[in-house]
Design a protein around this motif. Structure first.
Motif, short mmCIF file in Angstrom:
data_model
loop_
_atom_site.label_atom_id
_atom_site.label_comp_id
_atom_site.label_asym_id
_atom_site.label_seq_id
_atom_site.Cartn_x
_atom_site.Cartn_y
_atom_site.Cartn_z
N GLU A 131 0.82 -1.04 -0.16
CA GLU A 131 -0.02 0.20 -0.05
C GLU A 131 0.82 1.23 0.11
O GLU A 131 0.52 2.31 0.55
CB GLU A 131 -1.03 0.22 1.35
CG GLU A 131 -1.89 -1.10 1.04
CD GLU A 131 -3.10 -0.96 2.33
OE1 GLU A 131 -2.70 -0.26 3.12
OE2 GLU A 131 -4.04 -1.83 2.25
N GLY A 132 1.93 1.32 -0.77
CA GLY A 132 2.86 2.52 -1.04
C GLY A 132 3.75 2.70 0.37
O GLY A 132 4.48 3.70 0.21
N ALA A 133 3.77 1.73 1.18
CA ALA A 133 4.66 1.87 2.37
C ALA A 133 6.14 1.59 1.98
O ALA A 133 6.32 0.49 1.32
CB ALA A 133 4.26 0.93 3.72
N THR A 134 7.09 1.99 2.56
CA THR A 134 8.21 2.03 2.02
C THR A 134 8.93 1.03 3.32
O THR A 134 8.88 1.52 4.50
CB THR A 134 9.06 3.06 1.86
OG1 THR A 134 8.73 3.77 0.74
CG2 THR A 134 10.66 2.87 1.57
N GLU A 135 9.63 0.02 3.12
CA GLU A 135 10.34 -0.88 4.16
C GLU A 135 11.79 -0.14 4.30
O GLU A 135 12.69 -0.67 3.41
CB GLU A 135 10.63 -2.21 3.83
CG GLU A 135 9.05 -2.97 4.15
CD GLU A 135 8.83 -3.04 5.43
OE1 GLU A 135 9.69 -3.11 6.24
OE2 GLU A 135 7.69 -2.80 5.75
N TRP A 136 12.02 0.80 5.21
CA TRP A 136 13.42 1.39 5.23
C TRP A 136 14.44 0.47 5.67
O TRP A 136 15.79 0.77 5.61
CB TRP A 136 13.26 2.63 5.91
CG TRP A 136 12.62 3.53 5.14
CD1 TRP A 136 11.32 4.09 5.60
CD2 TRP A 136 13.14 4.38 3.97
NE1 TRP A 136 11.02 5.21 4.58
CE2 TRP A 136 12.05 5.33 3.60
CE3 TRP A 136 14.33 4.35 3.32
CZ2 TRP A 136 12.26 6.32 2.66
CZ3 TRP A 136 14.46 5.30 2.24
CH2 TRP A 136 13.38 5.96 1.81
N GLU A 189 14.05 -8.42 4.41
CA GLU A 189 12.71 -9.13 4.50
C GLU A 189 11.86 -8.42 3.45
O GLU A 189 10.97 -9.19 3.09
CB GLU A 189 12.31 -8.51 5.93
CG GLU A 189 10.88 -8.82 6.22
CD GLU A 189 10.26 -7.86 7.59
OE1 GLU A 189 9.19 -8.26 8.11
OE2 GLU A 189 10.93 -7.10 8.03
N GLY A 190 11.99 -7.05 3.11
CA GLY A 190 11.56 -6.61 2.04
C GLY A 190 9.86 -6.57 2.65
O GLY A 190 9.64 -6.47 3.71
N PRO A 191 9.01 -5.96 1.67
CA PRO A 191 7.65 -5.57 1.84
C PRO A 191 6.87 -7.04 2.30
O PRO A 191 7.14 -8.10 1.85
CB PRO A 191 7.12 -4.98 0.64
CG PRO A 191 7.87 -5.62 -0.48
CD PRO A 191 9.47 -5.83 0.13
#
Length: 109
Positions: free
Chosen positions: A41-46, A99-101
């Motif tokens: 949903e457009g969230a970035t995994e920093w 891990e990634g999204p």
């Protein structure tokens, strides 16, 4: 003549270590791309950037150092570099740096 062969071995060692760093970064790239640009949903995994990239790049560099030490028959240095590589691997597994999204939600959501 001895200085020249020493210089060639040094340059070869630097190239191996640089290739290890590049290989680690290239191995990280697919995870980084999906974690930064393809988040749920457009969230970035920093964490993929802040933890994954340094661990993979340093892991590649350390693997190169292990190879250079083994090629030079410097067993203690190779063992020390292998211990650092094992510690980086443990850190990466513990914090799940690649891990990634999260996966996309299936039909039951």
């Amino acid at each position: 003549m001895e200085n020249r062969s020493e210089a060639v071995r040094g340059i070869a060692g630097c190239l191996v270590v640089a290739a290890g760093g590049a290989a680690g970064t290239l191995a990280w790239a697919p995870y980084g791309r999906s974690g930064i640009f393809g988040g749920f949903e457009g969230a970035t995994e920093w964490n993929v950037l802040w933890l994954g990239l340094p661990v993979m790049a340093l892991g590649g560099i350390t693997a190169g150092l292990v190879l250079v030490a083994l090629a030079g028959r410097k067993w203690r240095r190779a063992l020390g570099a292998a211990a650092v590589l094992a510690a980086l691997t443990g850190f990466g597994v513990a914090f799940d740096v690649l891990e990634g999204p999260p996966p996309a939600c299936g039909p039951g959501c």
